[in-house]
Design a protein around this motif. Sequence first.
Motif, PDB file in Angstrom:
ATOM      1  N   GLY A  88       0.824  -1.204   0.000  1.00  0.00           N
ATOM      2  CA  GLY A  88       0.000   0.000   0.000  1.00  0.00           C
ATOM      3  C   GLY A  88       0.859   1.254   0.000  1.00  0.00           C
ATOM      4  O   GLY A  88       2.079   1.191  -0.159  1.00  0.00           O
ATOM      5  N   CYS A  89       0.191   2.397   0.208  1.00  0.00           N
ATOM      6  CA  CYS A  89       0.928   3.667   0.218  1.00  0.00           C
ATOM      7  C   CYS A  89       1.735   3.813   1.501  1.00  0.00           C
ATOM      8  O   CYS A  89       2.693   4.582   1.567  1.00  0.00           O
ATOM      9  CB  CYS A  89      -0.043   4.839   0.064  1.00  0.00           C
ATOM     10  N   GLY A  90       1.306   3.096   2.552  1.00  0.00           N
ATOM     11  CA  GLY A  90       2.027   3.153   3.823  1.00  0.00           C
ATOM     12  C   GLY A  90       1.575   4.290   4.729  1.00  0.00           C
ATOM     13  O   GLY A  90       1.991   4.356   5.889  1.00  0.00           O
ATOM     14  N   HIS A  91       0.731   5.204   4.211  1.00  0.00           N
ATOM     15  CA  HIS A  91       0.378   6.402   4.985  1.00  0.00           C
ATOM     16  C   HIS A  91      -1.092   6.501   5.357  1.00  0.00           C
ATOM     17  O   HIS A  91      -1.432   7.114   6.364  1.00  0.00           O
ATOM     18  CB  HIS A  91       0.755   7.657   4.181  1.00  0.00           C
ATOM     19  N   CYS A  95      -3.506   1.479   5.837  1.00  0.00           N
ATOM     20  CA  CYS A  95      -2.084   1.119   5.884  1.00  0.00           C
ATOM     21  C   CYS A  95      -1.526   1.292   7.296  1.00  0.00           C
ATOM     22  O   CYS A  95      -0.759   0.463   7.779  1.00  0.00           O
ATOM     23  CB  CYS A  95      -1.277   1.954   4.887  1.00  0.00           C
ATOM     24  N   CYS A 103      -5.554  -0.643   1.167  1.00  0.00           N
ATOM     25  CA  CYS A 103      -5.018   0.730   1.069  1.00  0.00           C
ATOM     26  C   CYS A 103      -5.986   1.613   0.278  1.00  0.00           C
ATOM     27  O   CYS A 103      -6.503   1.202  -0.762  1.00  0.00           O
ATOM     28  CB  CYS A 103      -3.655   0.689   0.366  1.00  0.00           C
ATOM     29  N   ASP A 104      -6.200   2.830   0.772  1.00  0.00           N
ATOM     30  CA  ASP A 104      -7.080   3.780   0.071  1.00  0.00           C
ATOM     31  C   ASP A 104      -6.659   3.994  -1.378  1.00  0.00           C
ATOM     32  O   ASP A 104      -7.487   4.336  -2.226  1.00  0.00           O
ATOM     33  CB  ASP A 104      -7.030   5.160   0.772  1.00  0.00           C
ATOM     34  N   HIS A 105      -5.374   3.837  -1.650  1.00  0.00           N
ATOM     35  CA  HIS A 105      -4.845   4.172  -2.981  1.00  0.00           C
ATOM     36  C   HIS A 105      -4.671   2.964  -3.884  1.00  0.00           C
ATOM     37  O   HIS A 105      -3.990   3.050  -4.903  1.00  0.00           O
ATOM     38  CB  HIS A 105      -3.518   4.928  -2.819  1.00  0.00           C
TER      39      HIS A 105
HETATM   40 ZN    ZN Z   1      -2.467   3.198   1.984  1.00  0.00          ZN
END
Ligand code: ZN
Length: 341
Positions: A88-91, A95, A103-105
Amino acid sequence: MKAVRFFGHKDVRVVNDIERPVPKGDEVLLKIGGAGVCHSDLHIIDEGTVVGTVFTLGHENAGWIEEIGENVEGYKKGDAVLVYGPWGCGHCKPCQQSKENYCDHQSEQAYGGGLGLDGGMADYMLVPSSRLLVPIYDLDPVIAAPLTDAALTPYSAIKRSLPKLMADEYVVVIGVGGLGHVALQILREISGAEIIACDVTEDKLAFAKELGAAYVINSKDADAAEQIQKITGIKKAKVVLDFVGATSTIDLGTKVVSLDGDLTIVGLGGGHYQYSMNGLPFGVSMTNPYWGSRTELMEVVGLARQKKIHIEIEKHKLDEANEVYDRMRQGKIKGRAVLIP
Ligand code: ZN
Ligand code: NAD
Ligand code: ZN
């Protein structure tokens, strides 16, 4: 270095001219111990679920740390680790909760190594962040690689239904392949429900019995649903886990799931389901979970270290990738095939 590359529709080649990556920042270079062969690869290779890019296959990866970027802390050369697969984006919030599988992204980025970005069917693999590593301590990376998907995905699917999997209930598992054969063991170890397993060959059904299924049914039988209902009686199955996801198996699931039950479709078999009010018992939750969270992968490692789950493994060389995919197309792999550089 050597790598198994996806070039496009039905075009997989083993090449020798890939440059070994150099990790920077928080990146980590892994010496691959094993890369599991998942049926999702066949959806990519044969059906084009990931298009337009050339990349190294393999999204079930484990190995030893070879080299770390200058910002990596807490890991050193030689540590044995799994690679958490859905990157995922990690943020974003999911995530941050370790649920990078949601992940939202997700819609804007490649799904991860071996799923649009370079994966682990190679001598070495570049992992974009040390956040995506899970230590395995004394486990062998060759054997542990499928924990990242063949075990994590069913574990996460089972965990969400756990309050319904009591000792007076039935659970139906459809498909006793890479994921399904681990699902049976997870159910045996963490739930109380009686297990009914379905597959289409006698050897897979015999395998299911060895792994904890109390009953086995050939889902090719025209009366498979009636056979299951004979076992469950009027209450039917509280949870159905479908590791095939074809129209026929989804249909079977809707016939055997109980009122207020869970019908969980993990398989990506391209099946269709047409909702109708009378087609599904009231209260049923139908879900299509994707993979699992990073902390759930840590729990899966715990199950493996306690020897509560054992992945049945076939070992192959990277050069044999295409033969292995062919055997998987024919349903001939018992458990999981792992490619070993
Ligand atoms: Zn994410
Ligand atoms: P596999 O090839 O190892 O096993 C599939 C099994 O299903 C085989 O034992 C086969 O005999 C059996 N099968 C085929 N048709 C059947 C039918 N009609 N009834 C009963 N059994 C049948 O596959 P796998 O690697 O375990 O993956 C299973 C599915 O799950 C694939 O579609 C894969 O893409 C998907 N998958 C989904 C996720 C997710 O996050 N949702 C993750 C990993 C894999
Ligand atoms: Zn997979």
